[in-house]
Design a protein around this motif. Structure first.
Motif, short mmCIF file in Angstrom:
data_model
loop_
_atom_site.label_atom_id
_atom_site.label_comp_id
_atom_site.label_asym_id
_atom_site.label_seq_id
_atom_site.Cartn_x
_atom_site.Cartn_y
_atom_site.Cartn_z
N ASP A 16 0.81 -1.21 0.00
CA ASP A 16 0.00 0.00 0.00
C ASP A 16 0.85 1.27 0.00
OD1 ASP A 16 1.03 -0.28 2.52
OD2 ASP A 16 -0.79 0.34 3.57
N GLY A 17 2.16 1.11 -0.11
CA GLY A 17 3.06 2.26 -0.13
C GLY A 17 3.67 2.45 -1.51
N ILE A 18 4.97 2.70 -1.55
CA ILE A 18 5.69 2.84 -2.81
C ILE A 18 6.91 1.94 -2.73
CG2 ILE A 18 6.97 4.41 -4.31
CD1 ILE A 18 5.31 6.70 -3.24
N PHE A 19 7.08 1.07 -3.71
CA PHE A 19 8.25 0.21 -3.72
C PHE A 19 9.51 1.09 -3.78
CE2 PHE A 19 6.43 -4.06 -5.41
CZ PHE A 19 5.63 -4.12 -4.29
N PRO A 20 10.62 0.63 -3.18
CA PRO A 20 11.79 1.51 -2.98
C PRO A 20 12.53 1.93 -4.23
CG PRO A 20 12.23 -0.73 -2.21
CD PRO A 20 10.78 -0.68 -2.53
N SER A 21 12.05 1.56 -5.41
CA SER A 21 12.70 2.03 -6.63
C SER A 21 12.60 3.55 -6.75
CB SER A 21 12.07 1.37 -7.87
OG SER A 21 10.67 1.57 -7.87
#
Length: 692
Positions: free
Chosen positions: A440-445
């Motif tokens: 539910d967040g943003i993948f660390p890319s």
């Protein structure tokens, strides 16, 4: 039979890898890049296998199991990023690799091998690739645990032995040959398993309805309650796909190609082979959610358990061998990529020492094995998906920004490169540890590459403002830049508005099959009442509608309707009547709501009468039991929630059949009866929770 099938297919895969011993040359160049003469089809099929392997068989299946239809965004947008990487960055990587004779990705981020920035890139490569290799070993361990009943650690240790054997047998050539065969078996096995899975769930229609029964959110194409919005959530997948150009074990396949024409052919082979494989895995992952929905089920075991439940022993052995061999050959590719980084950049004096190079391989394999075993004792540490996401986006954050600015012609010095890589590392690790990298967040890319690019622009402005930060390109003038920014801003705004309007609410999300407690209260609210005189032989029809209700004190989950009716005897007499001799009248009541109805009949034989009748459209037994086992939360709700079915029009019909008593000399008459009625709505309030 299962063991024999597994050993048979493993022997084929191992035999292909060992066959490379007969064509190998005892040089580090052949060991690490196969002499740069690999056929495009072999390199491409190997890239498909090493890029997906344990992640696709185990991690992606688990993510699909958890996310449902929204995982399509990952598959689609990530593929677009990979197309860009193959068409753009791989061309630059291949050209630089040939021109400079480098064999590791870390060498490409510096002007010469062994430079400080190359050493740091190599160290970070070894760290993330070891985590990546550990994920492959964990995948193999999980597969053996499910299908053979072996302890996960046993599977990991067997994987370690096979990885070292692959590496020592033929280096990168053995890995590529084995990968190519595995890619073929993967497609065949996945196609068969996908077909069986669809039969088990009742086709695509049954798949959709099964997911709907598990959790309505699973059939939505937008995820609920994204913490940072939709645009960055999707953009992270694109950068993740672009990050394939930052994966040393995949880049090593590109470096084995002889020409740009070979790269173009390999690109076509790659996507023709990978695209159907991704689709097959997506369907299998969704089917496993329908078939194995117990609350304690490990989502990453969906594919091996599905194979065990639906395929004959020989098929199970083929699937198990494919998973295990694919994860092992991918792990050995990553170990070899680590070896290249160490011998070319960290200790360049070992570059041509073939014996020492193999010893480095052994040490790296042992390090990855320790990470994999250690993960078994850390909560969540054995999640293949989590390990792969951390490794892939970590490597992408380190390499993609540096490769991009070098492709543009910008030549960063050592300090510049070190700051960019350090920023990417901190961005990826910090973001992950803060807990922002979840589904539910943003993948660390995004934070990884974003931090690196920000560092680049800041360093350029501070240290070399006279040099364009875009290398051989110049920034557009303010007017054009503003126009481009406005277009991008409007696109992002449109995406966010669309998401806010269309996305499901997290409250719609429910649990799978398991043990639940049910706390329910049935309220009885008066809806309508009155008195009607019904003539003999007549039927009075009364209409009511819930639209007249302005306030629902106990909610509007109307699950039934109840009718109370009371009546006396108004029979009259004339003549010589010394005692009551009234005849009983028959009163019939019917309540109707949509397709639900209930009829009751009684009489006033004793001078008065009353009756109560009702109809319900919920599972009262389930509600009163207080618990449920073997149902999903959505299935429980479907039996307790009227979903608006109780709202709307109601019809009450009252019929009187009067009968007059009397005797000779005493005449009775009965024209009808006065009926008092009350209509009540049954309203269920309930909560469902996981049983402790």
């Amino acid at each position: 039979m299962l063991v024999l099938s597994f050993l048979f297919f493993m022997s084929i895969f191992a035999g292909v890898g060992l066959a490379s011993m007969f064509v190998k040359e005892d040089t580090t160049d052949d060991y690490l890049v196969a002499g740069r003469g690999m056929h495009p089809a072999l390199a491409a099929l190997s890239a498909v296998s090493t890029w997906n392997s344990g992640y696709m068989f185990i991690g992606f299946i688990g993510f699909t199991y958890m996310m449902g239809f929204t995982v399509i965004w990952l598959g689609l947008v990530s593929t677009i990023g990979q197309v860009v990487a193959w068409a753009w960055l791989y061309k630059f990587i291949q050209h630089e690799g040939h021109e400079r004779g480098v064999r590791s990705l870390s060498s490409l981020v510096a002007e010469k091998a062994g430079a400080p920035e190359a050493k740091l890139a190599a160290v970070l490569s070894v760290l993330f690739l070891s985590i990546y290799a550990a994920a492959q070993l964990t995948s193999g361990g999980k597969a053996l645990f499910v299908m053979m009943g072996w302890n996960e650690m046993t599977g990991i240790l067997i994987g370690f032995v096979l990885v070292v054997a692959y590496c020592y047998a033929g280096g990168i050539r053995a890995s590529i040959w084995t990968d190519a065969v595995q890619s073929c078996v993967m497609i065949v096995g996945s196609t068969i398993l996908c077909w069986i899975a669809l039969q088990e769930v009742g086709g695509f229609g049954g798949l959709a309805s099964g997911l709907e029964a598990q959790d309505p959110v699973l059939t939505e194409f937008l995820p609920p309650d994204l913490r940072f919005g939709f645009s960055m959530w999707v953009f992270a997948f694109f950068l993740g796909g672009l990050g394939v150009a930052g994966q040393p074990q995949v880049v090593s396949r590109v470096m084995t190609l002889g020409s740009d024409s070979d790269r173009k052919q390999a690109m076509i082979w790659f996507f023709v082979w990978q695209t159907p494989f991704v689709v097959l895995m997506l369907i299998i992952g969704l089917a496993s959610r329908v078939l194995f929905s117990e609350g304690s089920f490990d989502p990453e075991l969906g594919l091996p358990v599905l194979a065990m439940e639906t395929m004959p022993a020989i098929g199970v052995g083929m699937i198990l061998a494919s998973i295990f061999a694919a994860t092992m050959s991918t792990a050995d590719s990553q170990v070899l990529a680590c070896t290249a980084a160490i011998t070319d950049d960290i200790k360049p004096e070992w570059r041509e020492d073939h014996k020492t190079t193999k010893m480095v391989t052994l040490v790296v394999a042992a390090f990855a094995t320790m990470i994999s075993i250690g993960g078994l004792y850390i909560p969540g540490g054995d999640s293949v998906f989590v390990l792969v996401v951390l490794a892939v986006y970590g490597l992408g954050g380190i390499f993609i920004p540096l490769l991009t600015i070098r492709w543009m012609g910008y030549k960063p010095d050592t300090t510049h490169s070190l700051v960019m890589m350090g920023s990417a590392f901190v961005g990826v690790i910090g973001w992950s540890f803060l807990g922002f990298a979840g589904a539910d967040g943003i993948f660390p890319s995004v934070p990884g590459m974003g931090a690196a690019f920000i560092a680049h622009f800041v360093m350029n402005q501070i240290r070399t403002p006279e040099v364009s930060s875009l290398g051989r390109y110049n920034w557009p003038d303010g007017k054009k830049l503003g126009a481009v920014g406005s277009v991008i801003g409007l696109a992002l705004l449109g995406g966010e508005v669309g998401y806010l309007v269309s996305a499901p609410d997290s409250s719609d999300s429910m649990g799978g099959v398991g043990d639940y407690t049910i706390d329910s209260t049935l309220f009885v609210d008066d809806f309508a009442d009155g008195t009607e005189y019904v003539m003999d032989g007549d039927t009075v029809t009364l209409e009511f509608n819930t639209d007249t209700i302005t306030s629902w004190e106990n909610g509007d989950n109307v699950v039934g309707v109840r009718v109370l009716m009371a009546f006396d005897e108004d029979e009259t007499s004339s003549g010589f009547c010394t005692a009551s001799n009234n005849a009983a009248d028959t009163i019939t009541g019917t309540i109707i709501h949509d397709e639900y109805d209930e009829t009751s009949q009684d009489s006033n034989a004793n001078g008065q009468g009353a009756m109560v009748f009702e109809t319900i459209w919920y599972n009262s037994t389930l509600a009163e039991s207080g618990n449920s086992s073997g149902l999903s939360e959505a299935e429980i709700e479907a039996q307790l929630d009227a979903d608006g079915d109780g709202l709307g029009a109601y019809t009450l019909e009252i019929t009187v059949e009067a009968d007059a008593g009397g005797r000779p000399g005493c005449t009775h008459s009965d024209d009808g009866e006065e009926i008092n009625y009350t209509v009540q709505l049954l309203i269920l309030d309930y909560t469902v929770g996981l049983a402790s």
